[in-house]
Design a protein around this motif. Sequence first.
Motif, mmCIF file in Angstrom:
data_model
loop_
_atom_site.group_PDB
_atom_site.id
_atom_site.type_symbol
_atom_site.label_atom_id
_atom_site.label_comp_id
_atom_site.label_asym_id
_atom_site.label_seq_id
_atom_site.Cartn_x
_atom_site.Cartn_y
_atom_site.Cartn_z
ATOM 1 N N ASP A 1 0.823 -1.214 0.000
ATOM 2 C CA ASP A 1 0.000 0.000 0.000
ATOM 3 C C ASP A 1 0.864 1.273 0.000
ATOM 4 O O ASP A 1 0.335 2.373 -0.100
ATOM 5 C CB ASP A 1 -0.943 -0.004 1.213
ATOM 6 N N ARG A 2 2.171 1.132 0.092
ATOM 7 C CA ARG A 2 3.054 2.304 0.067
ATOM 8 C C ARG A 2 3.741 2.398 -1.292
ATOM 9 O O ARG A 2 4.160 1.374 -1.838
ATOM 10 C CB ARG A 2 4.147 2.170 1.145
ATOM 11 N N PRO A 3 3.897 3.606 -1.859
ATOM 12 C CA PRO A 3 4.629 3.723 -3.127
ATOM 13 C C PRO A 3 6.049 3.168 -2.981
ATOM 14 O O PRO A 3 6.690 3.324 -1.940
ATOM 15 C CB PRO A 3 4.659 5.231 -3.396
ATOM 16 N N THR A 4 6.501 2.532 -4.037
ATOM 17 C CA THR A 4 7.803 1.847 -4.019
ATOM 18 C C THR A 4 8.665 2.328 -5.175
ATOM 19 O O THR A 4 8.151 2.615 -6.255
ATOM 20 C CB THR A 4 7.569 0.324 -4.167
ATOM 21 N N SER A 5 9.970 2.417 -4.946
ATOM 22 C CA SER A 5 10.933 2.578 -6.055
ATOM 23 C C SER A 5 11.554 1.212 -6.307
ATOM 24 O O SER A 5 12.244 0.673 -5.434
ATOM 25 C CB SER A 5 12.062 3.547 -5.675
ATOM 26 N N TRP A 6 11.308 0.671 -7.484
ATOM 27 C CA TRP A 6 11.847 -0.647 -7.838
ATOM 28 C C TRP A 6 13.107 -0.478 -8.676
ATOM 29 O O TRP A 6 13.159 0.399 -9.531
ATOM 30 C CB TRP A 6 10.839 -1.431 -8.685
ATOM 31 N N LEU B 1 2.256 -5.482 -6.941
ATOM 32 C CA LEU B 1 2.721 -5.053 -5.612
ATOM 33 C C LEU B 1 2.864 -3.529 -5.501
ATOM 34 O O LEU B 1 3.275 -3.027 -4.457
ATOM 35 C CB LEU B 1 4.089 -5.686 -5.309
ATOM 36 N N SER B 2 2.564 -2.808 -6.595
ATOM 37 C CA SER B 2 2.899 -1.378 -6.641
ATOM 38 C C SER B 2 1.696 -0.479 -6.391
ATOM 39 O O SER B 2 0.709 -0.515 -7.135
ATOM 40 C CB SER B 2 3.488 -1.027 -8.012
ATOM 41 N N ALA B 3 1.808 0.376 -5.379
ATOM 42 C CA ALA B 3 0.809 1.428 -5.166
ATOM 43 C C ALA B 3 0.984 2.498 -6.243
ATOM 44 O O ALA B 3 2.064 2.620 -6.836
ATOM 45 C CB ALA B 3 1.013 2.044 -3.788
ATOM 46 N N ALA B 4 -0.082 3.254 -6.501
ATOM 47 C CA ALA B 4 -0.006 4.349 -7.484
ATOM 48 C C ALA B 4 1.159 5.273 -7.130
ATOM 49 O O ALA B 4 1.424 5.529 -5.958
ATOM 50 C CB ALA B 4 -1.308 5.122 -7.494
ATOM 51 N N GLY B 5 1.846 5.735 -8.162
ATOM 52 C CA GLY B 5 2.973 6.640 -7.939
ATOM 53 C C GLY B 5 4.293 5.913 -7.758
ATOM 54 O O GLY B 5 5.344 6.542 -7.633
ATOM 55 N N SER B 6 4.244 4.583 -7.751
ATOM 56 C CA SER B 6 5.506 3.827 -7.652
ATOM 57 C C SER B 6 6.340 4.067 -8.904
ATOM 58 O O SER B 6 5.807 4.391 -9.974
ATOM 59 C CB SER B 6 5.214 2.325 -7.515
ATOM 60 N N THR B 7 7.643 3.901 -8.755
ATOM 61 C CA THR B 7 8.548 4.109 -9.889
ATOM 62 C C THR B 7 9.392 2.854 -10.090
ATOM 63 O O THR B 7 9.528 2.034 -9.176
ATOM 64 C CB THR B 7 9.488 5.306 -9.671
#
Length: 270
Positions: free
Chosen positions: A149-154, A178-184
């Motif tokens: 549920d937290r944005p992630t940088s992959w 697994l990616s919340a909106a705004g993830s990169t």
Amino acid sequence: MDLDGIDAIGRTAFEVALLRAAEDRRPDRLAADPCAQLFLEAAGITEQKRDFAELMGPQVAVRTRFLDEALLSGGARQVVLLASGMDGRPWRLDWAAGTEVFEIDQAPVLRFKDAAVASLTASCVRHPVVADLREDWATSLQQGGFRPDRPTSWLIEGLLYALDEAAADRLLRTVTWLSAAGSTLAFDHVETSAALRAAIGPDLARLWRSGPIDPVRWLTRHGWEPDVRDLADVAAEYGRQVHPAYDPAAGGTARAWLGRAVLPATNDER
Ligand SMILES: C[S@@+](CC[C@H](N)C(=O)[O-])C[C@H]1O[C@@H](n2cnc3c(N)ncnc32)[C@H](O)[C@@H]1O
């Protein structure tokens, strides 16, 4: 320190460390990485095939700088390094306070790494996660404390060429799920080529796959908004030249990319 149990693909992490250590010694280095030498000393590794260094040295230098910038500008306080190998970023980057960095790799690789860094203090909250990226790694990651549920940088670095197209698709499907909106996401990819196969030798060449044939389509198919660059163009911005095999201006025909992407608010794969 014990390299037993680290398979051929795991050992490629030390090939990258050799290139990062060489870059670290340059006065005009694109990225400082004191951890690379530490890993090599712990492993007792000193030498690399010269043609491999010539082919991949500039790629690793440029990608390291590009991906450092992408990760630090991503803004997320949750970071996942997929197939982290001997990546020194948990120690060498200046993470924002409270950043949690998850490192996924095979058990023998992480066992070696944990022993090698025992005397170092990470500049983030570090979570090593043992998982096989061809299996149910999402469960292992979440059991390790990852929060979808937290944005992630992959980060997908030094990995795509070891996957075939279907495996690259499965990997991105799970990342997206697994990616919340705004993830990169930030990645590098190098097309397999005759120059590459000759430089890495037959044993490693056997491990090499296509990865995504078209990285832009790979990302857009899964709902990401990509910004994909040619390696040679990014290198030119940093004042470096890539190996001629990867430089269209020098007649090279093998493609190599660096890219980043953002997941917008609507994520159909969640
Ligand atoms: C070339 S190294 C790259 C390491 C690191 N990302 C870097 O760029 O420095 C490849 C890494 O991928 C890991 N790897 C390859 N296939 C994997 C899999 N199926 N599951 C977990 N890790 C894998 C290897 O163990 C190795 O550490």
